[in-house]
Design a protein around this motif. Sequence first.
Motif, mmCIF file in Angstrom:
data_model
loop_
_atom_site.group_PDB
_atom_site.id
_atom_site.type_symbol
_atom_site.label_atom_id
_atom_site.label_comp_id
_atom_site.label_asym_id
_atom_site.label_seq_id
_atom_site.Cartn_x
_atom_site.Cartn_y
_atom_site.Cartn_z
ATOM 1 N N ILE A 210 0.816 -1.212 0.000
ATOM 2 C CA ILE A 210 0.000 0.000 0.000
ATOM 3 C C ILE A 210 0.853 1.266 0.000
ATOM 4 N N TRP A 211 1.942 1.265 0.735
ATOM 5 C CA TRP A 211 2.798 2.451 0.771
ATOM 6 C C TRP A 211 3.570 2.646 -0.531
ATOM 7 N N GLY A 212 3.643 1.608 -1.341
ATOM 8 C CA GLY A 212 4.276 1.746 -2.653
ATOM 9 C C GLY A 212 3.538 2.723 -3.557
ATOM 10 N N PHE A 213 2.253 2.931 -3.313
ATOM 11 C CA PHE A 213 1.471 3.869 -4.129
ATOM 12 C C PHE A 213 1.872 5.325 -3.890
ATOM 13 N N VAL A 214 2.562 5.602 -2.770
ATOM 14 C CA VAL A 214 3.017 6.963 -2.483
ATOM 15 C C VAL A 214 4.538 6.991 -2.286
ATOM 16 N N ASP A 215 5.216 6.015 -2.876
ATOM 17 C CA ASP A 215 6.679 5.916 -2.784
ATOM 18 C C ASP A 215 7.182 5.941 -1.338
ATOM 19 N N GLY A 216 6.360 5.405 -0.424
ATOM 20 C CA GLY A 216 6.774 5.274 0.964
ATOM 21 C C GLY A 216 6.755 6.552 1.779
ATOM 22 N N ARG A 217 6.271 7.668 1.189
ATOM 23 C CA ARG A 217 6.282 8.954 1.892
ATOM 24 C C ARG A 217 4.894 9.595 1.860
ATOM 25 N N PRO A 218 4.466 10.183 2.986
ATOM 26 C CA PRO A 218 3.171 10.874 2.994
ATOM 27 C C PRO A 218 3.155 12.051 2.013
ATOM 28 N N ILE A 219 2.028 12.254 1.390
ATOM 29 C CA ILE A 219 1.806 13.403 0.509
ATOM 30 C C ILE A 219 1.243 14.529 1.365
ATOM 31 N N ASP A 220 1.831 15.724 1.268
ATOM 32 C CA ASP A 220 1.333 16.885 2.017
ATOM 33 C C ASP A 220 0.550 17.766 1.060
ATOM 34 N N HIS A 221 -0.756 17.825 1.265
ATOM 35 C CA HIS A 221 -1.606 18.643 0.392
ATOM 36 C C HIS A 221 -1.686 20.096 0.833
ATOM 37 N N ARG A 222 -1.090 20.427 1.972
ATOM 38 C CA ARG A 222 -1.092 21.806 2.473
ATOM 39 C C ARG A 222 -2.511 22.388 2.440
ATOM 40 N N ILE A 223 -3.375 21.773 3.213
ATOM 41 C CA ILE A 223 -4.783 22.143 3.279
ATOM 42 C C ILE A 223 -4.940 23.462 4.036
ATOM 43 N N GLY A 224 -5.581 24.424 3.392
ATOM 44 C CA GLY A 224 -5.812 25.717 4.031
ATOM 45 C C GLY A 224 -7.064 25.722 4.888
ATOM 46 N N LYS A 225 -8.124 25.100 4.384
ATOM 47 C CA LYS A 225 -9.391 25.051 5.119
ATOM 48 C C LYS A 225 -10.128 23.775 4.736
ATOM 49 N N LEU A 226 -11.136 23.428 5.517
ATOM 50 C CA LEU A 226 -11.868 22.184 5.327
ATOM 51 C C LEU A 226 -12.334 21.988 3.892
ATOM 52 N N GLY A 227 -12.809 23.031 3.270
ATOM 53 C CA GLY A 227 -13.305 22.937 1.896
ATOM 54 C C GLY A 227 -12.241 22.585 0.870
ATOM 55 N N ASP A 228 -10.968 22.668 1.249
ATOM 56 C CA ASP A 228 -9.871 22.341 0.329
ATOM 57 C C ASP A 228 -9.532 20.851 0.312
ATOM 58 N N VAL A 229 -10.105 20.081 1.231
ATOM 59 C CA VAL A 229 -9.780 18.658 1.329
ATOM 60 C C VAL A 229 -10.452 17.917 0.181
ATOM 61 N N PRO A 230 -9.657 17.223 -0.630
ATOM 62 C CA PRO A 230 -10.271 16.474 -1.736
ATOM 63 C C PRO A 230 -10.987 15.219 -1.230
ATOM 64 N N ALA A 231 -11.934 14.744 -2.008
ATOM 65 C CA ALA A 231 -12.638 13.503 -1.675
ATOM 66 C C ALA A 231 -11.885 12.289 -2.197
ATOM 67 N N LYS A 232 -11.039 12.512 -3.192
ATOM 68 C CA LYS A 232 -10.233 11.441 -3.763
ATOM 69 C C LYS A 232 -9.048 12.070 -4.462
ATOM 70 N N SER A 233 -8.159 11.238 -4.975
ATOM 71 C CA SER A 233 -6.946 11.732 -5.623
ATOM 72 C C SER A 233 -6.532 10.735 -6.709
ATOM 73 N N PRO A 234 -5.595 11.107 -7.554
ATOM 74 C CA PRO A 234 -5.100 10.129 -8.538
ATOM 75 C C PRO A 234 -4.549 8.867 -7.858
ATOM 76 N N GLU A 235 -3.916 9.039 -6.694
ATOM 77 C CA GLU A 235 -3.385 7.878 -5.969
ATOM 78 C C GLU A 235 -4.513 6.989 -5.449
ATOM 79 N N SER A 236 -5.559 7.610 -4.894
ATOM 80 C CA SER A 236 -6.670 6.792 -4.377
ATOM 81 C C SER A 236 -7.404 6.113 -5.527
ATOM 82 N N ASP A 237 -7.450 6.764 -6.688
ATOM 83 C CA ASP A 237 -8.037 6.117 -7.874
ATOM 84 C C ASP A 237 -7.250 4.855 -8.229
ATOM 85 N N ARG A 238 -5.913 4.967 -8.226
ATOM 86 C CA ARG A 238 -5.070 3.816 -8.565
ATOM 87 C C ARG A 238 -5.197 2.711 -7.528
#
Length: 194
Positions: free
Chosen positions: A122-150
């Motif tokens: 599972i961690w291979g999908f993010v090359d072993g490192r957390p992705i930082d989306h730098r969320i400014g506010k709640l409305g900026d949080v995505p419901a999915k991502s290209p990684e979650s699609d894969r």
Amino acid sequence: MTTPSSLARCAWCADRPLLQAYHDAEWGVPVHDDQRLFEMLTLEGAQAGLSWETVLKKREGYRQAFSGFDPQAVARFDDADVQRLVADTSIVRHRGKIESTLTNARAFLQVQREFGSFDAYIWGFVDGRPIDHRIGKLGDVPAKSPESDRISRDLQMRGFKFVGSTICYAFMQAVGMVDDHEVNCFRHGALRSA
């Protein structure tokens, strides 16, 4: 002295003690333990159509009902276990979600055999490192991502159920594959070394 109630937190857990405790101690912390990863995959699937708070309230019931989330034990559950679980008020009594947990346990074991651990897979999908989306506010949080699609596509191909992209994204958030703590939250960035 800073008290937990005075800390800046993500908006989604404001004024909710159970959600705050989960947010402060678990959400976004990188998880590399297979049994814990199975737990979070199960709980995220159980959440579909429900609030996370509802699932957290039933978490201990899930631990009891599903052998502490031991995937080997759950993989051995049979139709009698499904009937027992459908009647168990300490969990979400949705037959499809219960059956998917058994199916997922079997698929989980297959992934472990193929990759050595579910963690490595599972961690291979993010090359072993957390992705930082730098969320400014709640409305900026995505419901999915290209990684979650894969991840969703690959899990489904491997026979997993209740693993749509939105569920996979919530799983990624829960196990620290993404850091979606708002940038003003006291937990943002603090979890990378966890």
